[in-house]
Design a protein around this motif. Structure first.
Motif, PDB file in Angstrom:
ATOM      1  N   ILE A  19       0.843  -1.199   0.000  1.00 51.52           N
ATOM      2  CA  ILE A  19       0.000   0.000   0.000  1.00 51.52           C
ATOM      3  C   ILE A  19       0.878   1.248   0.000  1.00 51.52           C
ATOM      4  O   ILE A  19       0.650   2.187  -0.774  1.00 51.52           O
ATOM      5  CB  ILE A  19      -0.953  -0.016   1.205  1.00 51.52           C
ATOM      6  CG1 ILE A  19      -1.978  -1.161   1.057  1.00 51.52           C
ATOM      7  CG2 ILE A  19      -1.691   1.313   1.341  1.00 51.52           C
ATOM      8  CD1 ILE A  19      -2.798  -1.440   2.303  1.00 51.52           C
ATOM      9  N   ASP A  20       1.909   1.266   0.852  1.00 52.68           N
ATOM     10  CA  ASP A  20       2.828   2.411   0.894  1.00 52.68           C
ATOM     11  C   ASP A  20       3.586   2.556  -0.415  1.00 52.68           C
ATOM     12  O   ASP A  20       3.786   3.674  -0.916  1.00 52.68           O
ATOM     13  CB  ASP A  20       3.826   2.248   2.043  1.00 52.68           C
ATOM     14  CG  ASP A  20       3.187   2.454   3.412  1.00 52.68           C
ATOM     15  OD1 ASP A  20       2.088   3.023   3.457  1.00 52.68           O
ATOM     16  OD2 ASP A  20       3.788   2.038   4.416  1.00 52.68           O
ATOM     17  N   ALA A  21       4.034   1.431  -0.979  1.00 49.36           N
ATOM     18  CA  ALA A  21       4.804   1.475  -2.232  1.00 49.36           C
ATOM     19  C   ALA A  21       3.964   2.048  -3.372  1.00 49.36           C
ATOM     20  O   ALA A  21       4.448   2.868  -4.168  1.00 49.36           O
ATOM     21  CB  ALA A  21       5.301   0.076  -2.587  1.00 49.36           C
ATOM     22  N   LEU A  60      10.493   6.903  -6.452  1.00 45.99           N
ATOM     23  CA  LEU A  60      10.378   5.547  -7.000  1.00 45.99           C
ATOM     24  C   LEU A  60      11.295   4.581  -6.261  1.00 45.99           C
ATOM     25  O   LEU A  60      10.908   3.454  -5.940  1.00 45.99           O
ATOM     26  CB  LEU A  60      10.723   5.555  -8.495  1.00 45.99           C
ATOM     27  CG  LEU A  60       9.722   6.251  -9.422  1.00 45.99           C
ATOM     28  CD1 LEU A  60      10.304   6.376 -10.831  1.00 45.99           C
ATOM     29  CD2 LEU A  60       8.398   5.489  -9.468  1.00 45.99           C
ATOM     30  N   THR A  61      12.512   5.029  -5.973  1.00 49.92           N
ATOM     31  CA  THR A  61      13.451   4.168  -5.237  1.00 49.92           C
ATOM     32  C   THR A  61      12.945   3.913  -3.830  1.00 49.92           C
ATOM     33  O   THR A  61      13.044   2.792  -3.310  1.00 49.92           O
ATOM     34  CB  THR A  61      14.847   4.823  -5.183  1.00 49.92           C
ATOM     35  OG1 THR A  61      15.234   5.248  -6.490  1.00 49.92           O
ATOM     36  CG2 THR A  61      15.884   3.847  -4.660  1.00 49.92           C
ATOM     37  N   THR A  62      12.384   4.940  -3.207  1.00 47.89           N
ATOM     38  CA  THR A  62      11.824   4.780  -1.862  1.00 47.89           C
ATOM     39  C   THR A  62      10.669   3.789  -1.871  1.00 47.89           C
ATOM     40  O   THR A  62      10.507   2.997  -0.931  1.00 47.89           O
ATOM     41  CB  THR A  62      11.351   6.137  -1.312  1.00 47.89           C
ATOM     42  OG1 THR A  62      12.431   7.072  -1.352  1.00 47.89           O
ATOM     43  CG2 THR A  62      10.860   6.010   0.119  1.00 47.89           C
ATOM     44  N   ALA A  63       9.866   3.806  -2.946  1.00 47.35           N
ATOM     45  CA  ALA A  63       8.767   2.845  -3.072  1.00 47.35           C
ATOM     46  C   ALA A  63       9.300   1.416  -3.094  1.00 47.35           C
ATOM     47  O   ALA A  63       8.752   0.522  -2.433  1.00 47.35           O
ATOM     48  CB  ALA A  63       7.962   3.131  -4.340  1.00 47.35           C
ATOM     49  N   LEU A  64      10.400   1.197  -3.835  1.00 48.03           N
ATOM     50  CA  LEU A  64      10.992  -0.140  -3.892  1.00 48.03           C
ATOM     51  C   LEU A  64      11.651  -0.515  -2.563  1.00 48.03           C
ATOM     52  O   LEU A  64      11.593  -1.670  -2.137  1.00 48.03           O
ATOM     53  CB  LEU A  64      12.019  -0.214  -5.031  1.00 48.03           C
ATOM     54  CG  LEU A  64      11.434  -0.177  -6.453  1.00 48.03           C
ATOM     55  CD1 LEU A  64      12.549  -0.241  -7.486  1.00 48.03           C
ATOM     56  CD2 LEU A  64      10.463  -1.328  -6.663  1.00 48.03           C
ATOM     57  N   GLU A  65      12.273   0.461  -1.919  1.00 48.05           N
ATOM     58  CA  GLU A  65      12.868   0.193  -0.604  1.00 48.05           C
ATOM     59  C   GLU A  65      11.791  -0.219   0.395  1.00 48.05           C
ATOM     60  O   GLU A  65      12.027  -1.087   1.250  1.00 48.05           O
ATOM     61  CB  GLU A  65      13.612   1.426  -0.102  1.00 48.05           C
ATOM     62  CG  GLU A  65      14.928   1.689  -0.815  1.00 48.05           C
ATOM     63  CD  GLU A  65      15.668   2.886  -0.252  1.00 48.05           C
ATOM     64  OE1 GLU A  65      16.805   2.719   0.205  1.00 48.05           O
ATOM     65  OE2 GLU A  65      15.091   3.992  -0.290  1.00 48.05           O
ATOM     66  N   ARG A  66      10.637   0.389   0.291  1.00 42.21           N
ATOM     67  CA  ARG A  66       9.534   0.025   1.195  1.00 42.21           C
ATOM     68  C   ARG A  66       9.134  -1.437   0.986  1.00 42.21           C
ATOM     69  O   ARG A  66       8.724  -2.116   1.928  1.00 42.21           O
ATOM     70  CB  ARG A  66       8.327   0.942   0.943  1.00 42.21           C
ATOM     71  CG  ARG A  66       7.142   0.665   1.857  1.00 42.21           C
ATOM     72  CD  ARG A  66       7.435   1.075   3.278  1.00 42.21           C
ATOM     73  NE  ARG A  66       6.286   0.822   4.164  1.00 42.21           N
ATOM     74  CZ  ARG A  66       6.215  -0.180   5.037  1.00 42.21           C
ATOM     75  NH1 ARG A  66       7.203  -1.037   5.158  1.00 42.21           N
ATOM     76  NH2 ARG A  66       5.145  -0.333   5.802  1.00 42.21           N
ATOM     77  N   LEU A  67       9.284  -1.930  -0.239  1.00 37.95           N
ATOM     78  CA  LEU A  67       8.955  -3.318  -0.526  1.00 37.95           C
ATOM     79  C   LEU A  67      10.006  -4.287  -0.006  1.00 37.95           C
ATOM     80  O   LEU A  67       9.680  -5.343   0.537  1.00 37.95           O
ATOM     81  CB  LEU A  67       8.808  -3.529  -2.044  1.00 37.95           C
ATOM     82  CG  LEU A  67       7.531  -3.070  -2.732  1.00 37.95           C
ATOM     83  CD1 LEU A  67       7.614  -3.380  -4.207  1.00 37.95           C
ATOM     84  CD2 LEU A  67       6.309  -3.738  -2.130  1.00 37.95           C
ATOM     85  N   VAL A  68      11.298  -3.951  -0.174  1.00 37.99           N
ATOM     86  CA  VAL A  68      12.341  -4.964   0.010  1.00 37.99           C
ATOM     87  C   VAL A  68      13.270  -4.733   1.193  1.00 37.99           C
ATOM     88  O   VAL A  68      14.018  -5.643   1.574  1.00 37.99           O
ATOM     89  CB  VAL A  68      13.196  -5.104  -1.278  1.00 37.99           C
ATOM     90  CG1 VAL A  68      12.320  -5.357  -2.500  1.00 37.99           C
ATOM     91  CG2 VAL A  68      14.066  -3.865  -1.523  1.00 37.99           C
ATOM     92  N   SER A  69      13.277  -3.532   1.775  1.00 39.69           N
ATOM     93  CA  SER A  69      14.249  -3.238   2.832  1.00 39.69           C
ATOM     94  C   SER A  69      13.763  -3.724   4.197  1.00 39.69           C
ATOM     95  O   SER A  69      12.564  -3.784   4.464  1.00 39.69           O
ATOM     96  CB  SER A  69      14.531  -1.743   2.893  1.00 39.69           C
ATOM     97  OG  SER A  69      15.164  -1.318   1.700  1.00 39.69           O
ATOM     98  N   LEU A  70      14.731  -4.049   5.057  1.00 38.00           N
ATOM     99  CA  LEU A  70      14.432  -4.522   6.401  1.00 38.00           C
ATOM    100  C   LEU A  70      14.999  -3.530   7.406  1.00 38.00           C
ATOM    101  O   LEU A  70      16.149  -3.091   7.284  1.00 38.00           O
ATOM    102  CB  LEU A  70      15.043  -5.902   6.636  1.00 38.00           C
ATOM    103  CG  LEU A  70      14.731  -6.981   5.588  1.00 38.00           C
ATOM    104  CD1 LEU A  70      15.413  -8.286   5.962  1.00 38.00           C
ATOM    105  CD2 LEU A  70      13.231  -7.186   5.461  1.00 38.00           C
TER     106      LEU A  70
END
Length: 472
Positions: free
Chosen positions: A323-325, A345-355
């Protein structure tokens, strides 16, 4: 039976401080010969004593002529304590998605007056627990469901689109007929003028149903869901290679479809520069494709995601990452600055994959590239290509964020379209991948890490099989 939410020892301590402050201020104001000097010294902030009293809540005591109208005085410090109590209670009982701190505080002030002056309640732990739970009861009583309708520009759409999950797109003409009995002619005229105030008119309304919660929470979540749904439509737009300008909602800045400026060379006449985007190419085809594709399994997944956005879990779940991404992706589509768009866009992907548990070190880029490319390659071929794009994207974002790339001095184009495509495909892949793991799984790092590790193992297995096939 409703479970009682216990007051903490810190709550009891803070309530005692609030009442002690009220006694101190009241004594000075009523008995001091220099009460004006005290008043100026006590309330020397920018807004003076505004909001620094708790008055009789007339909506709760109307008709009670026997009750005192005495005020409870607050100092700046005791007001902060009252706010802290409200914030703690909301957080500890996971009410953040149902009510704002300010709304709970407003009701707490009312119930504090009732507790002290009407019910002669105590301020020990039991009394504070009763006070907080009565405040919660009043707050819940004020909660309601509500449908929100936002004007939306949808190029190429000539009909209603029903059931995008629980969200609908309804023609403005139909809406204005529906609401005509509820408003004056002037009000209806204002609505119509707003919808027709731009070059391209808002010919539809986006209907957002919001579940039972407080007024400010309803308003906040309705706007967020509207932007989120627009983000879903824009994901399909990127998939179909259609300009994001085919869609615009009234909560965001209206796209600049026309451009105009003047220029003049030395000793020459002025030059006139005008450009227009006109109607967006292929926008008419978008809605037919979208409706067909939404009937697939992906549509079921996205409908479930919309459901969770409307009815959020009290715990953080893995659906929140998506939802955030999507929300960040949508914000990037609205951004006129290409460098800012890449950061979003990079932040959207980081929200998906970063821990959150992983350190920001040399492995950060490696993890980002590996997880994004593994995610995309579930449904889109050529993982090596996506890994290259992901690595370039992360480097570009780092250069922009950390100052080695200058917005002013940058002369090379950034080509954000390929990063847009990567983000779109990663989100679509994550939608199905996370759905298969159950959207409502608690969002814990160990689970998310295991998910991406499993993608890596599948990738290696496929590559091994491919190599074995080639060698045979």
């Amino acid at each position: 039976m409703v479970k009682m939410m216990s007051a903490s020892l810190e709550d009891v301590k803070d309530f005692k401080f609030i009442l002690d402050e009220a006694v101190r201020i009241n004594k000075e104001l009523t008995s001091s010969s220099n009460f004006m000097e005290f008043y100026k010294k006590e309330y020397n902030g920018n807004f003076g004593s505004l909001g620094m009293t708790i008055d009789a809540p007339y909506d709760l005591i109307k008709g009670r002529t026997d009750l005192s109208r005495t005020q409870i005085h607050l100092s700046y410090a005791s007001y902060e304590k009252l706010y802290a109590i409200s914030a703690r209670f909301i957080k500890s009982n996971r009410l953040e998605m149902l009510v704002t701190t300010d709304e709970f505080l407003s009701n707490l002030k009312k119930m504090l007056f009732m507790h002290i002056w009407v019910e002669n309640g105590s301020c020990d732990r039991s009394g504070c627990t009763i006070l907080l739970n009565k405040t919660l009861k009043l707050t819940r009583r004020e909660m309601s469901e509500e449908d929100f309708y936002y004007p939306i520009l949808a190029h190429g759409l000539e009909r209603d689109i029903m059931s995008i999950g629980r969200v609908d797109i309804i023609s403005a003409e139909k809406m204005h007929l529906t609401i005509s009995d509820d408003f004056t002619e002037q009000q209806l005229d204002l609505a119509k003028k707003f919808c027709s105030s731009h070059k391209f008119h808002y010919k539809h309304y986006l209907k957002i149903p919001v579940s039972k919660r407080s007024k400010l929470s309803r308003q906040r979540i309705a706007k967020n869901i509207a932007c989120f749904v627009v983000g879903i439509l824009q994901l399909f737009g990127v998939h179909y290679n259609i300009s994001p300008y085919f869609l615009s909602i009234s909560t965001d800045p209206y796209p600049n479809y026309d451009g105009f400026y003047l220029s003049k060379k030395p000793n020459e006449m002025f030059n006139y520069h005008y450009s227009t985007k006109g109607t967006i190419a292929n926008s008419g085809e978008f809605w037919n494709k979208f409706e067909d594709d939404y009937k697939s399994d992906l549509g079921l997944v996205l409908s479930r995601l919309i459901e969770l956005a409307i009815e959020p879990h009290e715990n953080s779940v893995i659906a929140d990452r998506l939802i955030d991404a999507i929300y960040l992706f949508s914000s990037a589509q609205q951004d006129k600055d290409e460098s800012s768009r890449i950061v979003k866009l990079t932040t959207a992907l980081e929200r998906l994959v970063s821990l959150s548990s992983e350190k920001k070190d040399s492995s950060t880029t490696k993890n980002f590239v590996s997880r994004v490319s593994s995610l995309v390659s579930i449904y889109y071929q050529d993982e090596k290509k996506w890994a290259r794009v992901a690595q370039e994207m992360y480097k570009t974002r780092s250069d922009i964020a950390h100052g080695s790339w200058s917005v002013y001095r940058g002369v090379e184009p950034l080509y954000s379209s390929k990063y847009n495509e990567l983000t779109c495909r990663a989100i679509f892949s994550a939608c199905v991948g996370f759905y298969n793991q159950n959207f409502t799984t608690v969002n814990k790092d160990n689970f998310v890490k295991a998910f991406f590790d499993s993608l890596g193992k599948v990738r290696i297995s496929h590559q091994t099989q491919k190599n074995a096939y080639v060698s045979d």
